[in-house]
Design a protein around this motif. Structure first.
Motif, PDB file in Angstrom:
ATOM      1  N   PRO A 283       8.534   6.736  23.469  1.00 46.62           N
ATOM      2  CA  PRO A 283       8.091   7.398  22.238  1.00 46.62           C
ATOM      3  C   PRO A 283       8.027   6.472  21.028  1.00 46.62           C
ATOM      4  N   TYR A 284       8.493   5.219  21.203  1.00 50.60           N
ATOM      5  CA  TYR A 284       8.571   4.297  20.068  1.00 50.60           C
ATOM      6  C   TYR A 284       7.704   3.062  20.277  1.00 50.60           C
ATOM      7  N   GLU A 285       7.207   2.556  19.170  1.00 56.59           N
ATOM      8  CA  GLU A 285       6.626   1.215  19.139  1.00 56.59           C
ATOM      9  C   GLU A 285       7.705   0.276  18.603  1.00 56.59           C
ATOM     10  N   PHE A 286       7.849  -0.885  19.235  1.00 54.34           N
ATOM     11  CA  PHE A 286       8.887  -1.835  18.851  1.00 54.34           C
ATOM     12  C   PHE A 286       8.253  -2.963  18.034  1.00 54.34           C
ATOM     13  N   LYS A 287       8.551  -2.977  16.754  1.00 56.43           N
ATOM     14  CA  LYS A 287       8.001  -3.986  15.844  1.00 56.43           C
ATOM     15  C   LYS A 287       8.953  -5.178  15.784  1.00 56.43           C
ATOM     16  N   LEU A 288       8.465  -6.336  16.197  1.00 55.65           N
ATOM     17  CA  LEU A 288       9.307  -7.534  16.234  1.00 55.65           C
ATOM     18  C   LEU A 288       9.641  -8.005  14.820  1.00 55.65           C
ATOM     19  N   LEU A 289      10.939  -8.075  14.532  1.00 62.59           N
ATOM     20  CA  LEU A 289      11.402  -8.592  13.244  1.00 62.59           C
ATOM     21  C   LEU A 289      11.823 -10.052  13.352  1.00 62.59           C
ATOM     22  N   LEU A 290      12.444 -10.394  14.480  1.00 68.87           N
ATOM     23  CA  LEU A 290      12.985 -11.748  14.631  1.00 68.87           C
ATOM     24  C   LEU A 290      13.023 -12.126  16.102  1.00 68.87           C
ATOM     25  N   ARG A 291      12.700 -13.370  16.374  1.00 70.05           N
ATOM     26  CA  ARG A 291      12.893 -13.957  17.705  1.00 70.05           C
ATOM     27  C   ARG A 291      13.559 -15.309  17.501  1.00 70.05           C
ATOM     28  N   GLY A 292      14.716 -15.485  18.112  1.00 73.89           N
ATOM     29  CA  GLY A 292      15.489 -16.696  17.884  1.00 73.89           C
ATOM     30  C   GLY A 292      14.724 -17.963  18.187  1.00 73.89           C
ATOM     31  N   SER A 293      14.003 -17.991  19.310  1.00 69.23           N
ATOM     32  CA  SER A 293      13.272 -19.195  19.699  1.00 69.23           C
ATOM     33  C   SER A 293      12.134 -19.511  18.737  1.00 69.23           C
ATOM     34  N   ARG A 294      11.744 -18.548  17.942  1.00 64.33           N
ATOM     35  CA  ARG A 294      10.687 -18.742  16.949  1.00 64.33           C
ATOM     36  C   ARG A 294      11.245 -18.945  15.543  1.00 64.33           C
ATOM     37  N   ASP A 295      12.284 -18.161  15.208  1.00 69.08           N
ATOM     38  CA  ASP A 295      12.776 -18.116  13.831  1.00 69.08           C
ATOM     39  C   ASP A 295      14.115 -18.806  13.621  1.00 69.08           C
ATOM     40  N   GLY A 296      14.768 -19.197  14.703  1.00 70.83           N
ATOM     41  CA  GLY A 296      16.051 -19.863  14.577  1.00 70.83           C
ATOM     42  C   GLY A 296      17.229 -18.946  14.868  1.00 70.83           C
ATOM     43  N   PHE A 297      18.408 -19.555  14.988  1.00 66.63           N
ATOM     44  CA  PHE A 297      19.621 -18.835  15.377  1.00 66.63           C
ATOM     45  C   PHE A 297      20.659 -18.907  14.262  1.00 66.63           C
ATOM     46  N   THR A 298      20.233 -18.568  13.056  1.00 65.40           N
ATOM     47  CA  THR A 298      21.139 -18.640  11.910  1.00 65.40           C
ATOM     48  C   THR A 298      21.318 -17.259  11.294  1.00 65.40           C
ATOM     49  N   PRO A 299      22.506 -16.980  10.750  1.00 66.50           N
ATOM     50  CA  PRO A 299      22.699 -15.697  10.062  1.00 66.50           C
ATOM     51  C   PRO A 299      21.785 -15.561   8.849  1.00 66.50           C
ATOM     52  N   LYS A 300      21.495 -16.688   8.200  1.00 62.46           N
ATOM     53  CA  LYS A 300      20.616 -16.644   7.029  1.00 62.46           C
ATOM     54  C   LYS A 300      19.248 -16.082   7.398  1.00 62.46           C
ATOM     55  N   LYS A 301      18.682 -16.588   8.497  1.00 57.12           N
ATOM     56  CA  LYS A 301      17.354 -16.129   8.911  1.00 57.12           C
ATOM     57  C   LYS A 301      17.414 -14.687   9.404  1.00 57.12           C
ATOM     58  N   PHE A 302      18.498 -14.349  10.092  1.00 55.79           N
ATOM     59  CA  PHE A 302      18.648 -12.969  10.565  1.00 55.79           C
ATOM     60  C   PHE A 302      18.606 -11.990   9.396  1.00 55.79           C
ATOM     61  N   HIS A 303      19.404 -12.243   8.379  1.00 59.34           N
ATOM     62  CA  HIS A 303      19.460 -11.310   7.253  1.00 59.34           C
ATOM     63  C   HIS A 303      18.169 -11.333   6.435  1.00 59.34           C
ATOM     64  N   GLU A 304      17.554 -12.492   6.357  1.00 57.39           N
ATOM     65  CA  GLU A 304      16.291 -12.606   5.623  1.00 57.39           C
ATOM     66  C   GLU A 304      15.199 -11.743   6.256  1.00 57.39           C
ATOM     67  N   LEU A 305      15.155 -11.717   7.590  1.00 61.29           N
ATOM     68  CA  LEU A 305      14.076 -11.018   8.290  1.00 61.29           C
ATOM     69  C   LEU A 305      14.416  -9.578   8.679  1.00 61.29           C
ATOM     70  N   CYS A 306      15.709  -9.277   8.794  1.00 57.43           N
ATOM     71  CA  CYS A 306      16.091  -7.979   9.365  1.00 57.43           C
ATOM     72  C   CYS A 306      16.752  -7.012   8.393  1.00 57.43           C
ATOM     73  N   ASP A 307      17.352  -7.503   7.326  1.00 57.65           N
ATOM     74  CA  ASP A 307      18.024  -6.602   6.384  1.00 57.65           C
ATOM     75  C   ASP A 307      17.035  -5.583   5.809  1.00 57.65           C
ATOM     76  N   GLY A 308      17.519  -4.358   5.660  1.00 56.65           N
ATOM     77  CA  GLY A 308      16.713  -3.319   5.024  1.00 56.65           C
ATOM     78  C   GLY A 308      15.826  -2.532   5.962  1.00 56.65           C
ATOM     79  N   ASN A 309      15.812  -2.899   7.247  1.00 55.79           N
ATOM     80  CA  ASN A 309      14.984  -2.189   8.226  1.00 55.79           C
ATOM     81  C   ASN A 309      15.848  -1.239   9.050  1.00 55.79           C
ATOM     82  N   VAL A 310      15.600   0.046   8.912  1.00 50.82           N
ATOM     83  CA  VAL A 310      16.399   1.031   9.646  1.00 50.82           C
ATOM     84  C   VAL A 310      15.898   1.171  11.080  1.00 50.82           C
ATOM     85  N   ASN A 311      16.769   1.722  11.913  1.00 52.78           N
ATOM     86  CA  ASN A 311      16.414   2.065  13.291  1.00 52.78           C
ATOM     87  C   ASN A 311      15.974   0.830  14.072  1.00 52.78           C
ATOM     88  N   ASN A 312      16.929  -0.049  14.355  1.00 51.50           N
ATOM     89  CA  ASN A 312      16.573  -1.292  15.028  1.00 51.50           C
ATOM     90  C   ASN A 312      17.444  -1.548  16.249  1.00 51.50           C
TER      91      ASN A 312
END
Length: 383
Positions: free
Chosen positions: A237-266
């Motif tokens: 029933p859901y479409e999965f919108k990619l917010l972050l991929r480690g191999s593309r965006d890196g494995f840092t908490p900074k990048k995680f919060h930059e790309l993922c913060d504020g997005n509900v239902n993940n």
């Protein structure tokens, strides 16, 4: 002509009068210029074809339509005019692009049309009424893939018609939903091959895993790790919108919060390096960098040892006050149970699973492990 039935009736009349030149012209015109009239009035078209030996082009078009787009026939205006033979041919198709519950509802609609004295509300049917419908559908019911239905679909849509099914089949279906030790028979048909696009772009998980995660989120599963899971329709029933991929965006908490913060239902998927093991968790809220805990009853963590849903582990939150850790030095951290921490370094350096605030451990060991890749998706309800 006023409508499609007029056109088709003229074709039938021309055929009866042996006006072959006109018949050939009308067939070609319909197929080339008005194929939607055939699709929308497939029942009448089939009826006319069955009464003639001359409508070969139209017959071939209908055969191809049944093979390539059978779902269009179910949605035709006069679907109820289909012959029993045609209906059985349709619902036997593995590639029929319809959910099984829709097939079941159309079969009931067809059955009611063959019994005009029956009212749609089965709750007030007599035993004679059920017997009439059962006799009408006796050759059709074996082609319905009842084991593909979800528990909710079976409960709401099939149980009211239980008297149409033989007792053993009904009991087997009930057991498949209620008894985790129940073994499926060898002759049960697999779900139909539904073509599904734009659900998820993942390098870690397949649609089987996406389906079971979605079931857990929507709480549609009565028992987990059922031996019937492979027989159920995919639940997407859901479409999965990619917010972050480690191999593309890196494995840092900074990048995680930059790309993922504020997005509900993940949901987060983690591939353990050097294995086929997949870990992850569902967050119905949003990630933040506040350094505080987020409270929820609906988060959970999970694991799949070999990308296989048969060995899945689901662990629901038990201490809702510590469900989600919003530390700026962490990635998607679930309680103190799925830990992804940088420990002050740029990249994640402490990654492990322990049992603290969730129901059970999702790994056999609490040792640290390395991430091969990880992905975070926002889940959006499909229209």
């Amino acid at each position: 002509m006023r409508d499609a039935s007029d056109f088709l009736n003229v074709l039938a009349a021309a055929d009866n009068l042996n006006l072959q030149e006109l018949v050939d012209y009308l067939q070609k015109y319909l197929i080339r210029n008005k194929p939607e009239l055939i699709e929308q009035n497939f029942g009448l078209t089939q009826k006319i074809i069955s009464q003639s030996n001359n409508l070969l082009e139209l017959q071939e078009f209908c055969i191809n339509l049944m093979a390539q787009s059978p779902e269009k026939i179910f949605k035709s205006f006069d679907f109820i005019l289909l012959s029993e033979k045609s209906l059985i041919s349709l619902i036997k198709m593995d590639d029929l692009q319809m959910k099984e519950i829709e097939v079941w509802e159309h079969v009931l609609k067809w059955g009611l049309a063959q019994n005009p004295t029956l009212i749609p509300d089965s709750s007030i049917w007599s035993d004679d009424d059920f017997n009439k419908m059962k006799n009408t559908l006796q050759h059709i019911l074996p082609s319905i893939r009842f084991f593909s239905l979800s528990s909710k679909e079976f409960l709401k849509k099939v149980r009211p018609y239980k008297k149409l099914l033989n007792n053993q089949l009904y009991e087997d279906i009930v057991n498949s939903h209620m008894d985790p030790d129940s073994e499926p028979a060898d002759n049960i048909s697999l779900p139909r091959n539904i073509k599904i696009e734009r659900i998820i772009d993942s390098k870690i998980v397949n649609l089987d895993i996406v389906s079971i995660i979605s079931k857990w989120i929507d709480k549609t599963v009565i028992i987990n790790n059922s031996k019937y899971d492979h027989l159920r329709e995919l639940y997407l029933p859901y479409e999965f919108k990619l917010l972050l991929r480690g191999s593309r965006d890196g494995f840092t908490p900074k990048k995680f919060h930059e790309l993922c913060d504020g997005n509900v239902n993940n949901v987060t998927f983690i591939k353990v390096k050097g294995t086929e093991e997949i870990l992850g968790g569902y967050n119905p809220l949003e990630w933040t960098s506040s350094g505080s805990w987020s409270k929820t009853r609906d988060s959970f963590i999970f694991s799949f040892k070999n990308r296989n849903i048969s060995d899945a582990i689901l662990s629901i939150v038990t201490n809702e006050n510590y469900a989600l850790d919003n530390s700026a030095i962490c990635g998607p951290q679930f309680g103190r149970d799925l830990i992804i921490n940088s420990n002050g370094y740029a990249n994640f350096s402490v990654i492990c699973c322990k049992k603290n605030f969730y129901e059970k451990s999702i790994r056999d060991t609490e040792d640290d492990f390395s991430i091969e890749d990880y992905e975070v998706f926002q889940m959006i309800k499909r229209k």
